[in-house]
Design a protein around this motif. Structure first.
Motif, mmCIF file in Angstrom:
data_model
loop_
_atom_site.group_PDB
_atom_site.id
_atom_site.type_symbol
_atom_site.label_atom_id
_atom_site.label_comp_id
_atom_site.label_asym_id
_atom_site.label_seq_id
_atom_site.Cartn_x
_atom_site.Cartn_y
_atom_site.Cartn_z
ATOM 1 N N TRP A 81 111.653 84.928 68.993
ATOM 2 C CA TRP A 81 111.632 86.296 68.467
ATOM 3 C C TRP A 81 111.802 87.271 69.609
ATOM 4 N N LEU A 82 112.213 88.472 69.227
ATOM 5 C CA LEU A 82 112.270 89.571 70.190
ATOM 6 C C LEU A 82 111.446 90.705 69.610
ATOM 7 N N LEU A 83 110.403 91.083 70.309
ATOM 8 C CA LEU A 83 109.508 92.140 69.828
ATOM 9 C C LEU A 83 109.746 93.412 70.617
ATOM 10 N N ASP A 84 109.914 94.538 69.899
ATOM 11 C CA ASP A 84 109.928 95.805 70.626
ATOM 12 C C ASP A 84 109.051 96.829 69.907
ATOM 13 N N GLY A 85 108.609 97.820 70.640
ATOM 14 C CA GLY A 85 107.731 98.844 70.067
ATOM 15 C C GLY A 85 106.257 98.520 70.239
ATOM 16 N N PHE A 86 105.947 97.407 70.843
ATOM 17 C CA PHE A 86 104.575 97.015 71.091
ATOM 18 C C PHE A 86 104.563 96.021 72.253
ATOM 19 N N PRO A 87 103.600 96.076 73.155
ATOM 20 C CA PRO A 87 102.542 97.079 73.295
ATOM 21 C C PRO A 87 103.050 98.405 73.880
ATOM 22 N N ARG A 88 102.357 99.472 73.507
ATOM 23 C CA ARG A 88 102.729 100.799 74.001
ATOM 24 C C ARG A 88 101.882 101.239 75.188
ATOM 25 N N ASN A 89 100.759 100.554 75.405
ATOM 26 C CA ASN A 89 99.919 100.936 76.546
ATOM 27 C C ASN A 89 99.271 99.688 77.148
ATOM 28 N N LYS A 90 98.571 99.920 78.257
ATOM 29 C CA LYS A 90 98.029 98.771 78.987
ATOM 30 C C LYS A 90 96.934 98.047 78.194
ATOM 31 N N THR A 91 96.093 98.810 77.520
ATOM 32 C CA THR A 91 95.025 98.187 76.725
ATOM 33 C C THR A 91 95.617 97.209 75.708
ATOM 34 N N GLN A 92 96.681 97.654 75.031
ATOM 35 C CA GLN A 92 97.335 96.787 74.040
ATOM 36 C C GLN A 92 97.981 95.580 74.719
ATOM 37 N N ALA A 93 98.526 95.799 75.903
ATOM 38 C CA ALA A 93 99.177 94.699 76.625
ATOM 39 C C ALA A 93 98.164 93.596 76.940
ATOM 40 N N VAL A 94 97.001 94.003 77.403
ATOM 41 C CA VAL A 94 95.967 93.027 77.749
ATOM 42 C C VAL A 94 95.537 92.259 76.495
ATOM 43 N N ALA A 95 95.292 92.996 75.411
ATOM 44 C CA ALA A 95 94.844 92.362 74.164
ATOM 45 C C ALA A 95 95.918 91.427 73.611
ATOM 46 N N PHE A 96 97.184 91.864 73.688
ATOM 47 C CA PHE A 96 98.277 91.051 73.153
ATOM 48 C C PHE A 96 98.466 89.784 73.994
ATOM 49 N N TRP A 97 98.406 89.942 75.297
ATOM 50 C CA TRP A 97 98.540 88.790 76.195
ATOM 51 C C TRP A 97 97.433 87.770 75.916
ATOM 52 N N ASP A 98 96.199 88.250 75.783
ATOM 53 C CA ASP A 98 95.075 87.353 75.495
ATOM 54 C C ASP A 98 95.283 86.623 74.163
ATOM 55 N N ALA A 99 95.786 87.361 73.170
ATOM 56 C CA ALA A 99 96.014 86.755 71.853
ATOM 57 C C ALA A 99 97.087 85.664 71.945
ATOM 58 N N LEU A 100 98.152 85.939 72.714
ATOM 59 C CA LEU A 100 99.212 84.930 72.876
ATOM 60 C C LEU A 100 98.667 83.686 73.566
ATOM 61 N N GLN A 101 97.826 83.897 74.578
ATOM 62 C CA GLN A 101 97.237 82.756 75.300
ATOM 63 C C GLN A 101 96.401 81.909 74.355
ATOM 64 N N LYS A 102 95.590 82.611 73.556
ATOM 65 C CA LYS A 102 94.696 81.920 72.628
ATOM 66 C C LYS A 102 95.498 81.083 71.621
ATOM 67 N N GLU A 103 96.627 81.618 71.193
ATOM 68 C CA GLU A 103 97.468 80.930 70.197
ATOM 69 C C GLU A 103 98.432 79.949 70.869
ATOM 70 N N LYS A 104 98.379 79.878 72.179
ATOM 71 C CA LYS A 104 99.294 79.033 72.953
ATOM 72 C C LYS A 104 100.764 79.361 72.653
ATOM 73 N N ILE A 105 101.051 80.645 72.539
ATOM 74 C CA ILE A 105 102.436 81.087 72.337
ATOM 75 C C ILE A 105 102.977 81.545 73.678
ATOM 76 N N LYS A 106 104.097 80.940 74.080
ATOM 77 C CA LYS A 106 104.656 81.262 75.392
ATOM 78 C C LYS A 106 105.531 82.522 75.318
ATOM 79 N N LEU A 107 105.371 83.380 76.307
ATOM 80 C CA LEU A 107 106.264 84.526 76.421
ATOM 81 C C LEU A 107 107.275 84.165 77.502
ATOM 82 N N ASP A 108 108.570 84.055 77.119
ATOM 83 C CA ASP A 108 109.565 83.608 78.089
ATOM 84 C C ASP A 108 110.017 84.721 79.021
ATOM 85 N N TYR A 109 110.292 85.874 78.418
ATOM 86 C CA TYR A 109 110.814 86.983 79.219
ATOM 87 C C TYR A 109 110.250 88.314 78.745
#
Ligand SMILES: [Zn+2]
Length: 224
Positions: A81-109
Motif C-alpha cells: 500500500w501507499l499511504l499519504d495524508g498521515f501522519p501529519r505530526n511527530k506525535t502521530q508518527a511515533v504512535a503509527f510507527w509503534d502500531a506498525l511494529q506491534k502488528e509486525k508490518i514492515k515499512l519499506d520506504y
C-alpha cells in the motif's frame, strides 16, 4: 511494498503516488477516504469518528490508527500500500510507527517530496481549470503547464478552450498557509515526523522542482 508518502500541498503527492501504485500494483490509501468509508458503512470506529467530526473536533489518533491498520489489512493491499495524508505530526508518527511494529508490518520506504514553501503555494494558487476537461493541466506559475495567452486572455494549453477557471480552495491563501505551517514545522509538525522516520526507515528524498516526467523517472529509479 509498503510506502509512506510525504509532501507539502502543491508538491504532486497524488500524481507521484500514482506512479508508484501503478508500478507495484498497490492501492493509494488516503485517510480522508478511510474516514468517509468507515462513516458511511457505520463501523464502530466510523461512529466514534463521526462524533468528533460533527463537533468540529479532530479525530484522535486512537481511532485513526486502528482504521488505517484495518484498511491496510484488506485484500487489495496484499501486495502492499501507499499511504499519504498521515501522519501529519511527530506525535502521530511515533504512535503509527509503534502500531506498525506491534502488528509486525514492515515499512519499506518513506518518500519525501521536496518543494520549498513559496513554490508550493504558487503551484496551488496558479492552477487553472479547463472548462472542457479537468485533466488538461494549466498553471500560470509552472513553466511546463503555462496556458496560452492571446490578447491578455488565457486559453487551455491542451485544447485551446477559453474561460479557464480557478477553484475556490486553491485561492484560499489563509487555508494554504495554515496547512503549510503544519507541514513545514520541523519541531512538532509533518517535517518532524519525516525526520523521525529518517532514523528508522529508508527515506527517499525527491526534488520536485523538475517536470513531472523527470521526477517520475527519478522516483522509479529510487524505489525498487
Ligand atoms: Zn482544455
Amino acid at each position: 511494498m509498503n510506502i509512506l508518502m510525504f509532501g507539502p500541498n502543491g508538491s504532486g503527492k497524488g500524481t507521484f503516488g500514482k506512479v508508484l501504485c501503478d508500478k507495484f500494483g498497490i492501492p493509494q490509501v488516503e485517510t480522508g477516504v478511510i474516514f468517509r468509508e468507515n462513516i458511511s458503512k457505520g463501523t464502530p470506529l466510523g461512529k466514534e469518528a463521526k462524533g468528533y467530526i460533527d463537533k468540529g473536533e479532530l479525530v484522535p489518533d486512537g481511532i485513526t490508527i486502528p482504521m488505517i491498520l484495518s484498511r491496510i489489512k484488506e485484500k487489495d493491499c496484499a501486495k502492499g500500500w501507499l499511504l499519504d495524508g498521515f501522519p501529519r505530526n511527530k506525535t502521530q508518527a511515533v504512535a503509527f510507527w509503534d502500531a506498525l511494529q506491534k502488528e509486525k508490518i514492515k515499512l519499506d520506504y518513506v518518500v519525501e517530496l521536496i518543494l520549498d514553501r513559496e513554490t508550493a503555494k504558487k503551484r496551488i494558487m496558479g492552477r487553472r481549470l479547463c472548462p472542457k476537461d479537468n485533466n488538461h493541466p494549466n498553471n500560470i506559475y509552472v513553466k511546463a503547464n503555462l496556458p496560452v495567452e492571446k490578447d491578455g486572455k488565457l486559453y487551455c494549453r491542451v485544447c485551446g478552450s477559453p474561460g479557464l477557471l480557478t477553484r475556490a480552495d486553491d485561492q484560499d491563501e489563509a487555508a494554504i498557509d495554515k496547512r503549510h505551517g503544519i507541514y513545514f514545522d520541523t519541531n512538532k509538525g509533518t517535517l518532524a515526523a519525516v525526520n523521525y522516520f529518517k532514523e528508522r526507515v529508508k527515506v527517499i528524498q525527491l526534488d520536485t522542482e523538475l517536470g513531472v516526467k523527470e521526477v517520475s523517472e527519478n522516483l522509479l529509479k529510487l524505489v525498487k
